[in-house]
Design an enzyme around this catalytic site. Structure first.
Site, PDB file in Angstrom:
ATOM      1  CD1 TRP A  10      31.930 -61.488  11.640  1.00 32.34           C
ATOM      2  CD2 TRP A  10      33.937 -61.848  10.719  1.00 32.34           C
ATOM      3  NE1 TRP A  10      32.749 -60.456  12.015  1.00 32.34           N
ATOM      4  CE2 TRP A  10      33.995 -60.642  11.465  1.00 32.34           C
ATOM      5  CE3 TRP A  10      35.088 -62.282  10.059  1.00 32.34           C
ATOM      6  CZ2 TRP A  10      35.150 -59.872  11.557  1.00 32.34           C
ATOM      7  CZ3 TRP A  10      36.247 -61.509  10.144  1.00 32.34           C
ATOM      8  CH2 TRP A  10      36.267 -60.320  10.891  1.00 32.34           C
ATOM      9  CE  LYS A  11      24.487 -65.121  10.542  1.00 29.09           C
ATOM     10  NZ  LYS A  11      23.073 -65.311  10.489  1.00 29.09           N
ATOM     11  CG  HIS A  96      23.871 -70.032  14.402  1.00 30.92           C
ATOM     12  ND1 HIS A  96      23.016 -69.962  13.330  1.00 30.92           N
ATOM     13  CD2 HIS A  96      24.066 -68.765  14.826  1.00 30.92           C
ATOM     14  CE1 HIS A  96      22.709 -68.685  13.119  1.00 30.92           C
ATOM     15  NE2 HIS A  96      23.332 -67.940  14.010  1.00 30.92           N
ATOM     16  CD  GLU A  98      22.464 -68.796   9.875  1.00 30.94           C
ATOM     17  OE1 GLU A  98      23.705 -68.863   9.850  1.00 30.94           O
ATOM     18  OE2 GLU A  98      21.838 -67.719   9.974  1.00 30.94           O
ATOM     19  CD  GLU A 168      21.758 -66.141  17.710  1.00 30.99           C
ATOM     20  OE1 GLU A 168      22.367 -65.082  17.601  1.00 30.99           O
ATOM     21  OE2 GLU A 168      21.877 -67.084  16.903  1.00 30.99           O
ATOM     22  N   GLY A 174      18.743 -62.331  10.875  1.00 23.58           N
ATOM     23  CA  GLY A 174      18.969 -61.919   9.487  1.00 23.58           C
ATOM     24  C   GLY A 174      17.722 -61.396   8.794  1.00 23.58           C
ATOM     25  CB  SER A 214      17.760 -58.116  13.340  1.00 18.96           C
ATOM     26  OG  SER A 214      17.482 -59.063  12.319  1.00 18.96           O
ATOM     27  N   GLY A 236      24.975 -59.993  10.828  1.00 20.37           N
ATOM     28  CA  GLY A 236      25.205 -58.997   9.780  1.00 20.37           C
ATOM     29  C   GLY A 236      25.973 -57.766  10.228  1.00 20.37           C
TER      30      GLY A 236
HETATM   31  C1  PEP Z   1      23.308 -64.701  14.128  1.00 19.81           C
HETATM   32  O1  PEP Z   1      23.654 -65.205  13.080  1.00 19.81           O
HETATM   33  O2  PEP Z   1      23.610 -65.252  15.182  1.00 19.81           O
HETATM   34  C2  PEP Z   1      22.542 -63.452  14.082  1.00 19.81           C
HETATM   35  C3  PEP Z   1      21.988 -63.036  15.174  1.00 19.81           C
HETATM   36  O3  PEP Z   1      22.451 -62.820  12.850  1.00 19.81           O
HETATM   37  P1  PEP Z   1      21.857 -61.334  12.557  1.00 19.81           P
HETATM   38  O4  PEP Z   1      22.462 -60.415  13.597  1.00 19.81           O
HETATM   39  O5  PEP Z   1      22.311 -61.018  11.183  1.00 19.81           O
HETATM   40  O6  PEP Z   1      20.376 -61.436  12.701  1.00 19.81           O
END
Ligand code: PEP
Length: 256
Positions: A10-11, A96, A98, A168, A174, A214, A236
């Site tokens: 959920w960030k 992650h 981020e 990822e 995102g 995504s 998201g």
């Molecule tokens: C994530 O934050 O790990 C991610 C995959 O985000 P999103 O699904 O929004 O791309």
């Protein structure tokens, strides 16, 4: 057979406890009959206690989005594995992109966090993945190889098996751009090859590797149908109970 795992990251969203509880109250009844997929929700720290409480009698597990490797002390702003454990949290997302990009976390730091999480019996979900420039320069495999080598340094095979890897590609997070099932499968196979060389084929085949970037209800099925994609880490689309449930159903369908 590896059990698929769907994680909702959920960030920095839904951090107000009532907001988390409202969403989970919708999700809990819909996933009640799903028993062939592990479901993990990772809200912000401020909502973890409420999330653990509301999901207690459900098949949803709660995860944190980060932790520090020391248990207590002068580390302003940090949260330890001990606190998470005592709260009833069962998973923790580490490394992650981020955290790596915005907060400058290195593979070495993530390795320390990973070892600490494992020693505290928290289930780690470790993220790896390449930037767009690295993919365009043909360096994806080199980046993945180095991240695995450094992040999983000195990990026993028993510990490795307890870890979930989330591949990822950063350019897909995102952005609405998803890696194709074929691109993803290629990298997941490559990860298993590295782990086979580092450990053995049994270990490489046992570890769960999720895809993240995504994922939506519309693309989940084709991704999860690939043999080496063991579910997903969803950003998201995990914020709404309906869309997350659709993604969980897609993972569940691959087990039938
Ligand atoms: C994530 O934050 O790990 C991610 C995959 O985000 P999103 O699904 O929004 O791309």
């Amino acid at each position: 057979m590896r059990k698929p795992i769907i994680g909702g990251n959920w960030k920095m969203n839904r951090g107000i406890p009532s907001d988390t509880v409202n969403m989970l109250k919708k999700l809990i009844p819909s996933v009640k009959k799903v028993n062939s997929v592990d479901i993990v929700i990772a809200p912000p720290f401020t909502a973890l206690g409420s999330a653990v409480e509301i999901t207690k009698k459900s098949n949803i597990k709660i995860g944190a989005q980060n932790m520090y490797f020391e248990e207590t002390g002068a580390y302003t702003g940090e949260i330890s594995s001990l606190f998470l454990k005592k709260l009833g949290v069962e998973y923790v997302i580490l490394g992650h992109s981020e955290r790596r990009d915005i907060f400058k976390e290195s593979d070495e730091l993530i390795n320390k966090k990973l070892k600490k999480a494992l020693s505290m019996k928290l289930n780690p979900i470790v993220c790896i993945g390449e930037h767009l420039e690295e993919r365009d320069a043909g360096k994806t495999k080199e980046v993945i190889h180095n991240q695995i080598h450094n992040t999983f340094k000195n990990l026993t095979k028993e510990d490795l098996i307890k870890t979930v890897i989330a591949y990822e590609p950063i350019w897909a997070i995102g952005t609405g751009k998803t890696a194709t099932p074929e691109q993803t499968e290629e990298i997941h196979l490559f990860i298993r090859e590295i782990l086979e060389l580092k450990y053995d084929s049994e270990t490489a085949n046992a570890i769960r590797i999720q895809y993240g970037g995504s994922i939506k209800p519309t693309n989940a099925k084709e991704l999860f149908e690939k043999e080496n994609i063991d579910g997903g880490l969803v950003g998201g689309a995990s914020l709404q109970a309906d869309s997350l449930f659709e993604i969980i159903k897609a993972a569940d369908a691959t087990t039938k």
